[in-house]
Write a protein that holds these residues in place. Structure first.
Motif, PDB file in Angstrom:
ATOM      1  N   HIS A  23      61.028  -8.875  40.340  1.00 17.01           N
ATOM      2  CA  HIS A  23      61.808  -8.249  39.265  1.00 17.01           C
ATOM      3  C   HIS A  23      60.868  -7.751  38.166  1.00 17.01           C
ATOM      4  O   HIS A  23      60.205  -8.555  37.503  1.00 17.01           O
ATOM      5  CB  HIS A  23      62.799  -9.270  38.688  1.00 17.01           C
ATOM      6  CG  HIS A  23      63.698  -8.730  37.623  1.00 17.01           C
ATOM      7  ND1 HIS A  23      65.056  -8.589  37.790  1.00 17.01           N
ATOM      8  CD2 HIS A  23      63.429  -8.293  36.368  1.00 17.01           C
ATOM      9  CE1 HIS A  23      65.588  -8.099  36.677  1.00 17.01           C
ATOM     10  NE2 HIS A  23      64.621  -7.914  35.790  1.00 17.01           N
ATOM     11  N   HIS A  25      59.830  -4.017  35.402  1.00 20.19           N
ATOM     12  CA  HIS A  25      60.271  -2.751  34.795  1.00 20.19           C
ATOM     13  C   HIS A  25      59.105  -1.812  34.493  1.00 20.19           C
ATOM     14  O   HIS A  25      58.990  -1.330  33.368  1.00 20.19           O
ATOM     15  CB  HIS A  25      60.998  -3.041  33.468  1.00 20.19           C
ATOM     16  CG  HIS A  25      62.182  -3.931  33.597  1.00 20.19           C
ATOM     17  ND1 HIS A  25      63.454  -3.448  33.805  1.00 20.19           N
ATOM     18  CD2 HIS A  25      62.299  -5.278  33.555  1.00 20.19           C
ATOM     19  CE1 HIS A  25      64.312  -4.473  33.876  1.00 20.19           C
ATOM     20  NE2 HIS A  25      63.620  -5.595  33.725  1.00 20.19           N
ATOM     21  N   GLU A 168      69.090  -3.674  37.478  1.00 15.90           N
ATOM     22  CA  GLU A 168      69.433  -4.974  36.972  1.00 15.90           C
ATOM     23  C   GLU A 168      70.834  -4.962  36.409  1.00 15.90           C
ATOM     24  O   GLU A 168      71.158  -4.107  35.587  1.00 15.90           O
ATOM     25  CB  GLU A 168      68.406  -5.348  35.884  1.00 15.90           C
ATOM     26  CG  GLU A 168      68.660  -6.674  35.219  1.00 15.90           C
ATOM     27  CD  GLU A 168      67.519  -7.067  34.280  1.00 15.90           C
ATOM     28  OE1 GLU A 168      66.547  -6.295  34.143  1.00 15.90           O
ATOM     29  OE2 GLU A 168      67.630  -8.130  33.662  1.00 15.90           O
ATOM     30  N   HIS A 297      67.697 -13.744  38.267  1.00 16.78           N
ATOM     31  CA  HIS A 297      66.335 -13.466  37.803  1.00 16.78           C
ATOM     32  C   HIS A 297      66.018 -14.209  36.511  1.00 16.78           C
ATOM     33  O   HIS A 297      66.894 -14.365  35.668  1.00 16.78           O
ATOM     34  CB  HIS A 297      66.138 -11.940  37.699  1.00 16.78           C
ATOM     35  CG  HIS A 297      65.960 -11.425  36.324  1.00 16.78           C
ATOM     36  ND1 HIS A 297      64.743 -11.463  35.690  1.00 16.78           N
ATOM     37  CD2 HIS A 297      66.824 -10.854  35.462  1.00 16.78           C
ATOM     38  CE1 HIS A 297      64.887 -10.944  34.483  1.00 16.78           C
ATOM     39  NE2 HIS A 297      66.133 -10.565  34.313  1.00 16.78           N
ATOM     40  N   ASP A 357      58.861  -9.668  35.325  1.00 13.32           N
ATOM     41  CA  ASP A 357      59.785  -9.109  34.334  1.00 13.32           C
ATOM     42  C   ASP A 357      59.051  -8.269  33.286  1.00 13.32           C
ATOM     43  O   ASP A 357      59.608  -8.013  32.211  1.00 13.32           O
ATOM     44  CB  ASP A 357      60.624 -10.213  33.655  1.00 13.32           C
ATOM     45  CG  ASP A 357      61.907  -9.676  33.037  1.00 13.32           C
ATOM     46  OD1 ASP A 357      62.345  -8.584  33.447  1.00 13.32           O
ATOM     47  OD2 ASP A 357      62.465 -10.326  32.134  1.00 13.32           O
TER      48      ASP A 357
HETATM   49 ZN    ZN Z   1      64.668  -7.444  33.648  1.00 13.97          ZN
END
Ligand code: ZN
Length: 404
Positions: A23, A25, A168, A297, A357
């Protein structure tokens, strides 16, 4: 970091076995994307969250996505440029920017008055009489979009990228929406960041009504079920409601769990039936209202809350992933460390994942992953090679299901 041998030196980290970020970004910093082929982590699972990043995730997949048909079983079976799995979804932090059909019919846009009343409806605290201040704030927020349109767009991304997941998505009771930046400061923003994120803006007192969030969350869970894709879920101060919402999606599809007596009876009748039977039986991979695999997550619930997910009647595979950024943010607090340890021990060995993350790809992401993997191995009592291999197998199972 803690040392794992007596000399106090860290054991070398087995990157060559394949480390997978469940997970992250990186499209929040597009300039970092070109570093993907140089990263030590093998594959990143890249989330989309809002208007501005859906297409960026798609473009990143065009360049660095795993090409379907090459779902390898070893990290070396992918090409050097195959570095990520795209995910498409709408994050709860942006849920107020969506309006729904039930309230506004098939409209594409809302006029100023409807926009203000939409925000009045979905934000809290609620005031019957809008102050001039509130009108100004609501009018300055982004123009809301029809959610049905977004779902359609997401479905077409999922069709275009057969390995893509949904994420997400989720529920969050604690966040407040940021205020809009005054136009004069627009030029001072950091241009390397993808717009739409918080970027240090002041927070308003407003939160998004949880029932509005739930509507969006549930619709995306249903879409993931329809398309048979795994999901990555964000849950903050809403662990109970996340579970209830998931439960609503799989209601009527629970697996039949046989009691000891039933099992014995079956054995006597020498009828070789699996211990747990899926009522939907052979129709594996056919559309269902719930996602086949679910990752909670940066899971922050307590072990008791997590235990609900261990019910063998649940027809979805439940995973939990942990990040240095969120789960180890208060690592110096002894009580928090013990609680995390206890939680991680509750997660079954084959359902544990690791994630960063983070919002930028590159060395820091690698460092965070290494840090968390070492910690997970320590807690689980795995040696590093064993742990990295296990986590890799878990990630492949989570992402590819039985295609892995
Ligand atoms: Zn996230």
């Amino acid at each position: 970091m803690t040392s794992d041998n007596e000399t106090g030196k860290l054991q070398p980290f087995p990157w060559h076995l394949g480390v997978y970020d469940a997970h992250c970004h990186p499209t929040d910093t597009m300039s970092s994307i070109s570093s993907l082929p140089e990263m030590k982590a093998r594959i990143l699972t890249v989330m989309a969250t809002r208007t501005q990043d859906q297409e960026l995730v798609a473009q990143t997949a065009d360049k660095y996505g795993i090409k379907s048909g090459s779902i390898g079983s070893t990290p070396n079976s992918w090409g050097k440029e195959e570095r990520m799995i795209p995910c498409f979804g709408w994050h709860p932090w942006f849920s107020h920017q969506m309006f729904d059909k039930d309230t506004y019919g098939d409209r594409d846009t809302l006029d100023e008055e409807a926009k203000i009343s939409h925000y009045q409806l979905v934000l809290s605290p609620k005031h019957d009489d809008l102050s001039r201040e509130e009108r100004r704030l609501f009018a300055s927020l982004p123009d809301p979009r029809p959610f049905s349109q977004f779902l359609k767009q997401t479905k077409s991304y999922l069709e275009r990228y057969p390995l893509a997941l949904v994420g997400e998505i989720g529920l969050d009771r604690s966040f407040r929406i940021p205020e809009v930046r005054p136009p004069e400061s627009e030029n001072n923003r950091d241009g390397s960041l993808t717009p739409g994120g918080r970027e240090g803006r002041k927070l308003s007192p407003y939160r998004v009504q949880i029932l509005h969030q739930k509507k969006l969350f549930k619709a995306q869970l249903n879409l993931a079920g329809e398309m048979q894709r795994a999901v990555s879920i964000h849950g903050v101060q809403a662990h109970g409601l996340v579970f209830e919402t998931l439960q609503e999606t799989w209601k009527g599809h629970e697996k039949q769990v046989l009691s000891k007596r039933q099992k014995k009876k079956q054995a006597e009748n020498s009828n070789p039936v699996a211990e747990i039977e899926d009522k939907d039986g052979k129709k594996q991979n056919s559309p269902k209202p719930f996602p086949p695999r679910i990752c909670l997550h940066s899971y922050s619930g307590n072990p008791e809350a997590f235990k609900q997910y261990l019910n063998p009647a649940i027809p979805a595979e439940i995973y939990a992933s942990f990040s240095t950024a969120i789960n180890l943010s208060d690592r110096h607090d002894a009580a928090a460390s013990t609680a995390l340890e206890c939680l991680i021990k509750t997660v079954p060995d084959d359902r544990l994942l690791v994630e960063s993350d983070l919002h930028t790809a590159g060395p820091q992401m690698d460092d965070h992953l290494e840090d968390m993997v070492r910690r997970l191995c320590e807690i689980k009592g795995w040696n590093l090679n064993e742990g990295v291999e296990r986590l890799g197998r878990n990630w492949k199972r989570f992402v590819f299901g039985n295609r892995g």
